[in-house]
Design an enzyme around this catalytic site. Sequence first.
Site, PDB file in Angstrom:
ATOM      1  CG  HIS A 233      52.658  56.584  35.134  1.00 24.86           C
ATOM      2  ND1 HIS A 233      52.853  57.909  35.458  1.00 24.86           N
ATOM      3  CD2 HIS A 233      53.809  56.182  34.541  1.00 24.86           C
ATOM      4  CE1 HIS A 233      54.053  58.291  35.035  1.00 24.86           C
ATOM      5  NE2 HIS A 233      54.649  57.266  34.488  1.00 24.86           N
TER       6      HIS A 233
ATOM      7  CB  SER B  30      26.740  46.628  54.549  1.00 22.61           C
ATOM      8  OG  SER B  30      25.692  47.557  54.686  1.00 22.61           O
TER       9      SER B  30
ATOM     10  CE  LYS C  91      29.601  46.840  49.632  1.00 22.51           C
ATOM     11  NZ  LYS C  91      29.755  48.105  50.316  1.00 22.51           N
TER      12      LYS C  91
ATOM     13  CD  GLU D  85      37.455  49.267  53.182  1.00 24.72           C
ATOM     14  OE1 GLU D  85      36.931  50.332  52.843  1.00 24.72           O
ATOM     15  OE2 GLU D  85      36.798  48.282  53.617  1.00 24.72           O
TER      16      GLU D  85
END
Lengths: 455, 455, 455, 455
Positions: free
Chosen positions: B156, B278, B284, B291
Amino acid sequence: MAKLWQKNYELNELVEEFTVGDDFLLDRHLVVSDCVASIAHAVMLESIGLLKKSELQGLVKELKNIIKLAEKGQFVIEKKDEDCHTAIENHLTQVLGEAGKKIHTGRSRNDQVLAALRLYSRDFMLHFQKNVLNLIESLIVFAKTNKNIPMPGRTHMQVAMPSSLGLWAGAFAEQLLDDLHLVQAVYDINNQSPLGSAASYGVPLPLNRELVSDLLAFKKVQNNVLYVQNSRGKMESMILDSLEQVLLTVSKLNCDIFLYSLPEFGYFCLPDELCTGSSIMPQKKNPDGIELLRAKVSSVAGYAAQVKNIVRNLPSGYNRDSQETKAPFIKALVPAIQCVQIAELTMEKLKVNETVLLDSFPPEIFATQEALDLVKSGMPFRDAYKKVTENLDNLKKYDPVESIKAVPYSGSAGNLKLELAENKKSDWEKAVGANREEIEKKLAQLTGFEVRLFI
Amino acid sequence: MAKLWQKNYELNELVEEFTVGDDFLLDRHLVVSDCVASIAHAVMLESIGLLKKSELQGLVKELKNIIKLAEKGQFVIEKKDEDCHTAIENHLTQVLGEAGKKIHTGRSRNDQVLAALRLYSRDFMLHFQKNVLNLIESLIVFAKTNKNIPMPGRTHMQVAMPSSLGLWAGAFAEQLLDDLHLVQAVYDINNQSPLGSAASYGVPLPLNRELVSDLLAFKKVQNNVLYVQNSRGKMESMILDSLEQVLLTVSKLNCDIFLYSLPEFGYFCLPDELCTGSSIMPQKKNPDGIELLRAKVSSVAGYAAQVKNIVRNLPSGYNRDSQETKAPFIKALVPAIQCVQIAELTMEKLKVNETVLLDSFPPEIFATQEALDLVKSGMPFRDAYKKVTENLDNLKKYDPVESIKAVPYSGSAGNLKLELAENKKSDWEKAVGANREEIEKKLAQLTGFEVRLFI
Amino acid sequence: MAKLWQKNYELNELVEEFTVGDDFLLDRHLVVSDCVASIAHAVMLESIGLLKKSELQGLVKELKNIIKLAEKGQFVIEKKDEDCHTAIENHLTQVLGEAGKKIHTGRSRNDQVLAALRLYSRDFMLHFQKNVLNLIESLIVFAKTNKNIPMPGRTHMQVAMPSSLGLWAGAFAEQLLDDLHLVQAVYDINNQSPLGSAASYGVPLPLNRELVSDLLAFKKVQNNVLYVQNSRGKMESMILDSLEQVLLTVSKLNCDIFLYSLPEFGYFCLPDELCTGSSIMPQKKNPDGIELLRAKVSSVAGYAAQVKNIVRNLPSGYNRDSQETKAPFIKALVPAIQCVQIAELTMEKLKVNETVLLDSFPPEIFATQEALDLVKSGMPFRDAYKKVTENLDNLKKYDPVESIKAVPYSGSAGNLKLELAENKKSDWEKAVGANREEIEKKLAQLTGFEVRLFI
Amino acid sequence: MAKLWQKNYELNELVEEFTVGDDFLLDRHLVVSDCVASIAHAVMLESIGLLKKSELQGLVKELKNIIKLAEKGQFVIEKKDEDCHTAIENHLTQVLGEAGKKIHTGRSRNDQVLAALRLYSRDFMLHFQKNVLNLIESLIVFAKTNKNIPMPGRTHMQVAMPSSLGLWAGAFAEQLLDDLHLVQAVYDINNQSPLGSAASYGVPLPLNRELVSDLLAFKKVQNNVLYVQNSRGKMESMILDSLEQVLLTVSKLNCDIFLYSLPEFGYFCLPDELCTGSSIMPQKKNPDGIELLRAKVSSVAGYAAQVKNIVRNLPSGYNRDSQETKAPFIKALVPAIQCVQIAELTMEKLKVNETVLLDSFPPEIFATQEALDLVKSGMPFRDAYKKVTENLDNLKKYDPVESIKAVPYSGSAGNLKLELAENKKSDWEKAVGANREEIEKKLAQLTGFEVRLFI
């Protein structure tokens, strides 16, 4: 009775409703498999000294008892039990006391449900393979019986070139035989023992995983304990993918039968016993079986997608999400096997209208043959093609029955080589039969009687 | 130049736009495969007297020429050509005249595209298997290197029990090895020669299907000519399904890496070269590769579903629908292989933060161990569980490094048995390598040079 | 008792099993809706002289009786009944004789099931809208309560710029309000009366479709009788699509809560009552509700896809395939509404850890602000970006609480304009409430008591 | 030229390949939309003093120039540019220097791409609505022209009851009108201005979001800046869902046309200009348009599923995953609109074979009518049904043309009420036209000329 993880606070009622879901209903399918796995686990626990001989005997006796009850539909899992594992453990503890409390030693519900699912799936797949082989048999019989009956071959559903019922039915037999190769690969991957992995990380006890694996007739231990857990859901999706592939083949067969048994075609006639009626139109005989088969192929595909969508991009180790894969998995199995059975039944009962088939050869169907006759006499294909195109109104007439012998080489209507399919089918039957026999033997040794897991 | 089926009426412009689609773009991937298959087909035609020796020589020379052009990106398929098959035949006819018009003898675009797709897919799958094996290698290396570094095992996503980096990486290696079993089954089904099936029903010419199959290094002729056609789209969906199964495994690995390299976890650190920046936030460093991998797994799944939705419930014989399966099939292959490569690269470059890992073991992680210590001294598991639950604030402290040795049996963090995976990997490498070598040898014999089909 | 279409031959047993499916179980959800529609139909039949007044009275009385039984779970549909429509008609005929046999006049099971489904769906959608509005309410309350509590704003899940709990919760409230616009469009399309379309082509009787529509509080008659039938399955898929869109929003909220309540983040803390335990690890508190919500969003998506796959590319008029859409449709509704409820409950009970949030602002989070301060003093943005990038180690320190006020315009953390969402919510509540009230009133007029259709 | 986020390290080549993807190709569709949005953004920046008047003039001039180039296909986005936003900014900086560097002030690529997508989608949807209205028009014309031509009504694809071409075509017109209601809801949700949301959290500058929104003819500002970002991908999936719903309707129409134009039915005849030929069979005329439409409906569905699978269960704020939604979104639009156009073209060109239709009424088709004649004379329906069932061989013969007038009420073949559909269509045309006009006017005010965004 208490949940296995009962703590000193109350779960919110809505959350309880949400989390329990239908497991207590679905799990009646898994009770026998869970008991069988529990017997093997208990035997192993005794062998490493974590159970007394008497405790083992008590557990085995009571687990067999539960199997008997389950087979008669009398072992009830109540909503408050959450799942079959809890219901069984609670039952054992109620009947046996101490020994019941010891059965969970060295395992978690995580590997317990994995073991039950693997056993259940394995039994299902043996049944499924058998049913696919039956369908193949009916297709080969149909192909042989109607080997030389001509049938218009179609592309774009338009009449294209001569074909035959033999070629048509044989095509599906061969495709299903290839599909079985995929099913078998999935069967092999499933046939590994997950027990000992516990909650994903093993337990600090000297468990004998090989013994359990052997008792349950698994081919081997699934080694890495985290991999075991990570395969939850994914194994199910592999199985469903393989079913879907078989059903894609069946759906094409079904689509052909649907179209060719429409009165406007009339090649086939579905017997009454495969049709239903209408509540308002007295005259109707509807091919419901065929329509539902068409739909159920999509249902099974939907279940397969559901499982994959659930497991995709989840972190490793147990996640509660996997509970949600149980319903689509279990619910897909019966329709999948039914679709194959309905297709087999349809092939067996299908009435062929030879006269209609012979009358369905328009002159244009022989255009390619005429062009290739020109090719044989030396004209380049493109020129022959052009020449015939310009003379479509004056095509030569060929005899349908003769025309299907025109293609001389293997795999064509004139030279089906059905024996290739027959031999392969026979090989698969032996292999599947041997697997089944060995498993039944080992499980009978373990339980003392013949058990049916896929229920 | 003219379409292969040109008639004396004009196709509606909108219909033309609709039907041509992107084939002329997609087909640049298939040009080499189509030429290779065409050479084999021509050799066979000459062997049965349908081509003159000189015609064969001309055709082979020009087909090789097209391969060379295609490899340099210089063989252009224009929209008006519809597809690569037309472009190639038109080219041959322009250069060779009569002989060019003969190359289509005994085949249809239907079996022609099937042959090209099978060759292309086979080469792709050999590449894909190689890449999966590379990823497995990187996982095994990582597992060995970091074998005894503790890592909190989670269920979990909550800290559950002691685990190790070795167990974690090894889990994925073993799962991918099982996935390869599925991929191989699909590879086998694909590796059959479709040529000779023509437009689904063969042609009335004495074609030698076995010769063509052998020249193209297929394992055997795909027998029933209607089955050949019926497998269009379905074969592609089997391949995509198998890729999706591999990517499901990769997606889990990727998900773990994503979470564990978040600063809030800090177990891993992604090297700069795997991150982007970014356009508005100067500070960043974003894990874009991870992703996009997460997203692309869904994309490939989407393509697989697309193909299955198209082929489901279609009648047998060629249907134009199958053209629409080409785009999702071809477009899925590169992302599929890239996902595997990105995962491999990430495993190779991943920096492990051992200190953070050691600091991530809260006392509760040893609760099960404590309960099982009580079990070893004879207490039933359920009672031990209860006792520990009641004393969660006073748990014994164990050493993380020692704790991962506590589970003694095979497959656990303390006894990984990585050699099982290593041996299997090595077996697969040999098998895949042998397949590849034999195919390359045969194709080189046919074409006179080394050809790359998956481009 | 007999099937409505009983003929003088026996359906094959396997076909019977296959075709009946789970309808007899699923249909308990539709019994009340079917009875309500039947009352309206009977009233209409009497109004055009096809039922005697006494027959109407008998039918209405007995249909009300069935509703009462169904509400207590005592109206049993047996497998041999096939579905609720048959069970009800059989019941009426048993009790009332002649009158029972007349109720089917002027309708078919096709428009009968459509009517029941439309009524059932309409009631479900009213409930669903209410639940979504409750979730929106809880989000707005959360946003207001925690309006000025800073929270790191993330892109790529990496800390990016200052944000706030108010902005975070408000985002979901606004998205759900837009989602409701979609749900309402679907509600409108559903809210048309299908009765009178019979088996797709109407019946040669002077039915009064407008009267039935009005009695059942439909907005209007769905005009073309073939369209009525063609919308079967598709209407269900529209509803499921709209649910899926709401759940996509909920899934994002859920994903954030999952991540931010991991101990490694610690922004949120889930109360015990939302968590469950482990059967083997005494210390575990698992966020099962959140995990299951994540999974169930995929389940509902799977059901939606299933329905669409079934109805795609079917011919017009009734097809038996549509029966297979009933299970995925009905099974999706409860999880869909539960997901929304669980999300609402979670938002209500979520504990915020303000200290952790305040400590989670690393200096880099203010880099953009620093760059834009340079912009305000005249430097081009790209130069400011570069300058800050080169000085990432010497960033100015801003105060988190102050920083979220830096963005001045509407929709930002410093200027949420929550009243926009509040007003919209209030408008929706009024509109949904008015719909509900009007329907309840009309149905109460028809049946004489308050009926619950979504059961 | 440099990436917008260029740092002092090199991205790994494989990662670069993986992350850039096809954006540089796809983005040619978005260039004009991006320029239009940039003009509005620049106007606003000047209005709040962040751009000088002269800078604004330079930017506007150059952005218009890019639009002109893009319309001629001459604005090239290279792979190294990553996307259109970078290409445009780089171009502006090259031409204008300082001013070019300022255009990115107050925005991020995140809201920039959102703005471009919203504008592009809005324009697409206006086109799509127009095309659906055209199809509806062609259906209504067909229905009126062939109003009284009988056609066998089918259930289970078996002849059931009398129907008419008018009822058949009218059914699809009405369904599409309802589908448009859904499309419009999605249009409304899309028609909100995302600008000002920047990278999800706004920027600390006094941007005037209302002004930008107004200049771009958005209905309003999408308020919460995090919601703006969270709607990425989901907005696209809503649009695709709505397209899929329209295509489900079209697919049914298409399926009917496919079946009824098979020679075995012969109700319809497809004109040559809608058919293609075969490369091997000289005689073939294939309904490729219809087959591809059938397949492309599945493709669009696949793209819709792809987008939803990507966005499901993602955390809030920008995630790189959303880039992967661009391809399926953009690639679905052209086929979606083409399917509608092909259906319209087919309806316009379809030849009706009235003689065949009249000959297709077997006696059984009137069985229900006969049963209901008995009902009218007082017999309970079930008894009449039984009586007719027992006399299926001696059915009364009705006249097909008369029979379709037998159903008297609205929505039936005898009483189509096509004016309902006509009026609705006309209302939609006005509404869509007004939307389009207002938008075109505002955008022309902004750019000085008429712009086409959906390209």
